[in-house]
Design a protein around this motif. Structure first.
Motif, PDB file in Angstrom:
ATOM      1  N   UNK A  40       6.478  -7.685  25.317  1.00 17.53           N
ATOM      2  CA  UNK A  40       6.342  -6.276  24.911  1.00 17.53           C
ATOM      3  C   UNK A  40       5.810  -6.251  23.489  1.00 17.53           C
ATOM      4  N   UNK A  41       4.708  -5.509  23.259  1.00 13.26           N
ATOM      5  CA  UNK A  41       4.186  -5.426  21.895  1.00 13.26           C
ATOM      6  C   UNK A  41       4.989  -4.417  21.074  1.00 13.26           C
ATOM      7  N   UNK A  42       4.658  -4.281  19.807  1.00 14.62           N
ATOM      8  CA  UNK A  42       5.437  -3.411  18.913  1.00 14.62           C
ATOM      9  C   UNK A  42       5.269  -1.929  19.236  1.00 14.62           C
ATOM     10  N   UNK A  43       4.285  -1.585  20.054  1.00 16.90           N
ATOM     11  CA  UNK A  43       4.116  -0.188  20.489  1.00 16.90           C
ATOM     12  C   UNK A  43       4.899   0.117  21.755  1.00 16.90           C
ATOM     13  N   UNK A  44       5.515  -0.925  22.345  1.00 13.21           N
ATOM     14  CA  UNK A  44       6.295  -0.723  23.563  1.00 13.21           C
ATOM     15  C   UNK A  44       5.489  -0.858  24.833  1.00 13.21           C
ATOM     16  N   UNK A  45       4.394  -1.582  24.786  1.00  9.65           N
ATOM     17  CA  UNK A  45       3.548  -1.796  25.966  1.00  9.65           C
ATOM     18  C   UNK A  45       3.679  -3.248  26.432  1.00  9.65           C
ATOM     19  N   UNK A  46       3.593  -3.436  27.743  1.00  9.73           N
ATOM     20  CA  UNK A  46       3.698  -4.775  28.323  1.00  9.73           C
ATOM     21  C   UNK A  46       2.451  -5.582  27.967  1.00  9.73           C
ATOM     22  N   UNK A  47       2.679  -6.792  27.457  1.00  4.60           N
ATOM     23  CA  UNK A  47       1.575  -7.697  27.132  1.00  4.60           C
ATOM     24  C   UNK A  47       1.439  -8.806  28.166  1.00  4.60           C
TER      25      UNK A  47
ATOM     26  N   UNK B 124      15.113  -0.361  27.279  1.00  4.74           N
ATOM     27  CA  UNK B 124      15.950  -1.057  26.313  1.00  4.74           C
ATOM     28  C   UNK B 124      15.222  -1.290  24.999  1.00  4.74           C
ATOM     29  N   UNK B 125      13.928  -1.592  25.106  1.00  6.36           N
ATOM     30  CA  UNK B 125      13.122  -1.779  23.913  1.00  6.36           C
ATOM     31  C   UNK B 125      13.022  -0.467  23.126  1.00  6.36           C
ATOM     32  N   UNK B 126      12.716   0.606  23.831  1.00  8.77           N
ATOM     33  CA  UNK B 126      12.571   1.912  23.175  1.00  8.77           C
ATOM     34  C   UNK B 126      13.871   2.371  22.528  1.00  8.77           C
ATOM     35  N   UNK B 127      14.992   2.187  23.256  1.00  7.22           N
ATOM     36  CA  UNK B 127      16.271   2.711  22.776  1.00  7.22           C
ATOM     37  C   UNK B 127      16.975   1.831  21.748  1.00  7.22           C
ATOM     38  N   UNK B 128      16.790   0.519  21.846  1.00  2.00           N
ATOM     39  CA  UNK B 128      17.591  -0.344  20.992  1.00  2.00           C
ATOM     40  C   UNK B 128      16.844  -1.278  20.068  1.00  2.00           C
ATOM     41  N   UNK B 129      15.580  -1.547  20.354  1.00  2.00           N
ATOM     42  CA  UNK B 129      14.844  -2.524  19.551  1.00  2.00           C
ATOM     43  C   UNK B 129      13.829  -1.842  18.643  1.00  2.00           C
TER      44      UNK B 129
END
Length: 178
Positions: free
Chosen positions: A102-109, A171-176
């Motif tokens: 997952x990149x820093x924008x929240x997109x799957x890499x 989980x990435x959006x909410x916690x990371x």
């Protein structure tokens, strides 16, 4: 007389076992660092496959969210370029385990299915690299589309992967990302 022979054999076997154990301990001590380094390199290679902009991963800065562990990937300058997360999601036959970048924008890499016991010829198509590449660029707002994301006769396995992917992205959006 007979008893002395058994004592003699027992003593010889004990000495042989002690010498063997000592040699094995020395070999283990000499090779353990190399084994650990090789294992770390293999894990990092798998992580780089799903997060190609990263050159290393800082396991000391792991973040947990939604019951998943997000490990930051850094570039050669030490800047975080994204995260890798291992997901286990119930499929048709058993859990499907995959690594997601997952990149820093929240997109799957990248997506790499590492273990699945799905039906051969149907659900097992989730192991195909071409299918896994379809996940690249998706974000938390992506909705599963049965017509384009599933296979004829097999919707449970691909839907399970997308459910796990969605859970990881949430989980990435909410916690990371915060």
């Amino acid at each position: 007389m007979e008893r002395n022979r058994y004592v003699h054999y027992a003593l010889v076997l004990t000495i042989i076992a002690a010498i063997s154990a000592g040699i094995l301990a020395m070999v283990n001590k000499a090779t353990s660092k190399v084994i650990i380094a090789n294992a770390r390199a293999a894990v990092n290679a798998a992580r780089i496959k799903v997060l190609p902009r990263a050159v290393d991963f800082n396991e000391n800065e792991t973040t947990e969210s939604e019951g998943l562990k997000y490990i930051p990937g850094v570039n050669k300058n030490g800047k975080v370029v994204g995260y890798v997360v291992t997901v286990s999601q119930p499929g048709y036959a058993a859990n499907i385990d995959f690594v997601l970048g997952i990149d820093t924008r929240g997109r799957v890499t990248g997506l790499n299915v590492i273990a699945a016991q799905e039906t051969p010829g149907l659900g097992s198509k989730i192991m195909d690299e071409a299918w896994q590449k379809k996940a690249i660029g998706k974000d938390v707002n992506y909705e599963f589309n049965k017509a384009t994301d599933a296979f004829a006769g097999a919707t449970i396995s691909p839907h399970a992967v997308y459910t796990g992917m969605k859970r990881a992205l949430k989980g990435y959006e909410d916690g990371v990302k915060k």
